[in-house]
Design a protein around this motif. Structure first.
Motif, PDB file in Angstrom:
ATOM      1  N   GLY A  13     -68.043  64.437 117.325  1.00  0.00           N
ATOM      2  CA  GLY A  13     -67.171  65.600 117.546  1.00  0.00           C
ATOM      3  C   GLY A  13     -67.970  66.872 117.682  1.00  0.00           C
ATOM      4  N   SER A  15     -68.525  68.534 120.576  1.00  0.00           N
ATOM      5  CA  SER A  15     -68.214  69.286 121.795  1.00  0.00           C
ATOM      6  C   SER A  15     -67.490  70.593 121.494  1.00  0.00           C
ATOM      7  CB  SER A  15     -67.350  68.433 122.722  1.00  0.00           C
ATOM      8  OG  SER A  15     -66.174  68.042 122.055  1.00  0.00           O
ATOM      9  N   ILE A  18     -66.862  73.047 114.498  1.00  0.00           N
ATOM     10  CA  ILE A  18     -67.827  72.794 113.417  1.00  0.00           C
ATOM     11  C   ILE A  18     -68.950  71.862 113.892  1.00  0.00           C
ATOM     12  CG2 ILE A  18     -68.065  71.665 111.162  1.00  0.00           C
ATOM     13  CD1 ILE A  18     -65.090  72.595 110.617  1.00  0.00           C
ATOM     14  N   ARG A  38     -65.246  63.722 123.848  1.00  0.00           N
ATOM     15  CA  ARG A  38     -64.671  63.296 125.130  1.00  0.00           C
ATOM     16  C   ARG A  38     -64.934  64.303 126.237  1.00  0.00           C
ATOM     17  NH1 ARG A  38     -58.937  62.852 122.551  1.00  0.00           N
ATOM     18  NH2 ARG A  38     -59.913  64.724 121.720  1.00  0.00           N
ATOM     19  N   ARG A  39     -65.167  65.578 125.891  1.00  0.00           N
ATOM     20  CA  ARG A  39     -65.300  66.618 126.924  1.00  0.00           C
ATOM     21  C   ARG A  39     -66.755  66.783 127.365  1.00  0.00           C
ATOM     22  NH1 ARG A  39     -62.231  71.225 123.820  1.00  0.00           N
ATOM     23  NH2 ARG A  39     -62.921  69.923 122.085  1.00  0.00           N
ATOM     24  N   ASP A  66     -64.453  58.356 123.612  1.00  0.00           N
ATOM     25  CA  ASP A  66     -63.471  58.458 122.537  1.00  0.00           C
ATOM     26  C   ASP A  66     -64.004  57.717 121.307  1.00  0.00           C
ATOM     27  OD1 ASP A  66     -61.272  58.068 120.813  1.00  0.00           O
ATOM     28  OD2 ASP A  66     -59.860  58.158 122.498  1.00  0.00           O
ATOM     29  N   ILE A  67     -64.158  58.425 120.224  1.00  0.00           N
ATOM     30  CA  ILE A  67     -64.784  57.862 119.013  1.00  0.00           C
ATOM     31  C   ILE A  67     -63.940  56.756 118.382  1.00  0.00           C
ATOM     32  CG2 ILE A  67     -63.786  59.560 117.391  1.00  0.00           C
ATOM     33  CD1 ILE A  67     -67.410  58.409 117.183  1.00  0.00           C
ATOM     34  N   ASN A  93     -67.972  63.887 111.900  1.00  0.00           N
ATOM     35  CA  ASN A  93     -67.219  65.143 111.944  1.00  0.00           C
ATOM     36  C   ASN A  93     -65.977  65.080 112.827  1.00  0.00           C
ATOM     37  OD1 ASN A  93     -66.978  68.273 112.037  1.00  0.00           O
ATOM     38  ND2 ASN A  93     -67.251  67.690 114.181  1.00  0.00           N
ATOM     39  N   TYR A 164     -52.246  63.259 108.459  1.00  0.00           N
ATOM     40  CA  TYR A 164     -53.613  63.802 108.489  1.00  0.00           C
ATOM     41  C   TYR A 164     -54.133  63.900 107.055  1.00  0.00           C
ATOM     42  CZ  TYR A 164     -57.234  67.445 109.172  1.00  0.00           C
ATOM     43  OH  TYR A 164     -58.395  68.180 109.171  1.00  0.00           O
ATOM     44  N   LYS A 168     -57.323  62.017 105.429  1.00  0.00           N
ATOM     45  CA  LYS A 168     -58.467  62.727 104.835  1.00  0.00           C
ATOM     46  C   LYS A 168     -58.630  62.356 103.360  1.00  0.00           C
ATOM     47  CE  LYS A 168     -59.987  65.259 108.388  1.00  0.00           C
ATOM     48  NZ  LYS A 168     -61.309  65.023 108.991  1.00  0.00           N
ATOM     49  N   VAL A 197     -60.772  76.947 109.194  1.00  0.00           N
ATOM     50  CA  VAL A 197     -61.970  77.376 109.933  1.00  0.00           C
ATOM     51  C   VAL A 197     -61.566  77.659 111.366  1.00  0.00           C
ATOM     52  CG1 VAL A 197     -64.229  76.640 110.803  1.00  0.00           C
ATOM     53  CG2 VAL A 197     -63.523  75.993 108.494  1.00  0.00           C
ATOM     54  N   SER A 199     -61.753  77.446 115.002  1.00  0.00           N
ATOM     55  CA  SER A 199     -62.405  76.452 115.872  1.00  0.00           C
ATOM     56  C   SER A 199     -61.392  76.039 116.941  1.00  0.00           C
ATOM     57  CB  SER A 199     -62.806  75.218 115.026  1.00  0.00           C
ATOM     58  OG  SER A 199     -61.642  74.532 114.620  1.00  0.00           O
ATOM     59  N   GLY A 200     -61.663  74.914 117.590  1.00  0.00           N
ATOM     60  CA  GLY A 200     -60.696  74.412 118.573  1.00  0.00           C
ATOM     61  C   GLY A 200     -59.595  73.579 117.939  1.00  0.00           C
TER      62      GLY A 200
END
Ligand code: NDP
Length: 280
Positions: A13, A15, A18, A38-39, A66-67, A93, A164, A168, A197, A199-200
């Motif tokens: 992750g 791209s 973080i 992916r990007r 894709d992870i 990440n 989610y 986690k 945070v 970020s995207g």
């Protein structure tokens, strides 16, 4: 001083957010780094930024994919070892939240689908890629795994992002299990639990950039929820990841989940209400 000279690192992750900042810091501190997501264009842009800072392009390897796909996980690990000769540090990440804007609680008709998506990305992919990486991490000796969890895993009730949070929380427990299992083989495993945070992360839920900006601005105005008086930036978390990956600095930390949230998880709902106001 190149603290990670001679080390090979995978940051999943990377791209955006973080992960991109973490990969940048590892590379500029001397490591060979595999960046992945992916990007493809974002990864090329990150590589260019690293090279512009004076690092050789040969220190960066890109894997696009894709992870959650096991073949991609294998490619990330195998291409890294084939290009750089070994694997010393794995940063798990990649992550995101899957939810529906209108969804509250666990009774959505899509509940099981949302559960699966959150688990596949945020928990199952970590279990799987770490197992693929394990023989290489053991062979490298004195190697490190850093998982990126969230304060969503902590012991608070939630009605949003429930799956989610479940994923986690599972990741925190996976960290402890991996740590016990791998420390006899010279592999340390730890975890970071970030708070909010910039970020995207919000745009990745499908909201437009403008909405993400508004949410961060709104959060920044509510300083009572952030005792450190600002929301986090990717470097706040990257610095802790590098600390946990630096055996000289953090050798005695094993299987821990380090909260980095500017104090936001310390502020309980009741403490936000001034009860003495009732006496005025
Ligand atoms: P970003 O959205 O900025 O970055 C997420 C990264 O994960 C991107 O590089 C993205 O790459 C990658 N990723 C997501 N899904 C996949 C996938 N299926 N396959 C491959 N890569 C994927 O978010 P952050 O930087 O904020 O998030 C990083 C980590 O921090 C996550 O684990 C997140 O849960 C955690 N976190 C973030 C918080 C925050 O407030 N920002 C708070 C607490 C925890 P691409 O889209 O190119 O595939």
């Amino acid at each position: 001083m190149s603290r990670f000279a001679g080390k090979t690192v995978i940051v999943t992750g990377s791209s955006d957010g973080i992960g991109a900042q973490t990969a940048f810091q590892f590379a500029t501190e001397g490591a060979n780094v595999t960046i992945t997501g992916r990007r493809a264009q974002n990864l090329e842009d990150l590589k260019e930024r690293i090279v512009k800072s004076g690092i050789s392009a040969s220190s960066i390897h890109i894997v696009v994919g894709d992870i959650t796909n096991v073949d991609v996980q294998k490619a990330i690990v195998e291409e890294t070892v084939s290009k750089f000769g070994k694997l010393d540090i794995l940063v798990n990440n990649a992550g995101a939240v899957f939810d529906e804007p209108q969804h509250i609680g666990t009774t959505s008709p899509n509940a099981v689908d949302l559960f699966d998506k959150n688990i596949d990305l945020n928990l199952k992919s970590v279990l799987s890629i770490t197992n693929i990486a394990k023989p290489h991490l053991i062979a490298a000796k004195n190697s490190e795994v850093v998982n990126i969890s969230s304060i969503a895993s902590l012991k608070f009730g939630r009605t949003r992002f429930v799956y989610y949070a479940i994923a986690k929380a599972g990741l925190d427990q996976l960290t402890r299990a991996q740590a016990l299992e791998l420390i006899p083989h010279g592999v340390r495993v730890n975890c970071v639990n970030p708070g909010m945070v910039e970020s995207g992360f919000i745009t990745a839920t499908g909201l437009p950039d403008e909405a993400s900006k508004k949410i961060y601005e709104y959060a920044a105005k509510h300083r009572q929820a952030f005792p450190a008086e600002r929301i986090g930036v990717p470097a706040d978390i990257a610095n802790i990841i590098l600390f946990l990956a630096d055996r000289k600095m953090s050798y005695y930390i094993v299987g821990q989940c380090i909260v980095a949230d500017g104090g936001s998880s310390l502020v309980m709902g009741a403490s936000l209400v001034d009860l003495t106001a009732a006496l005025q």
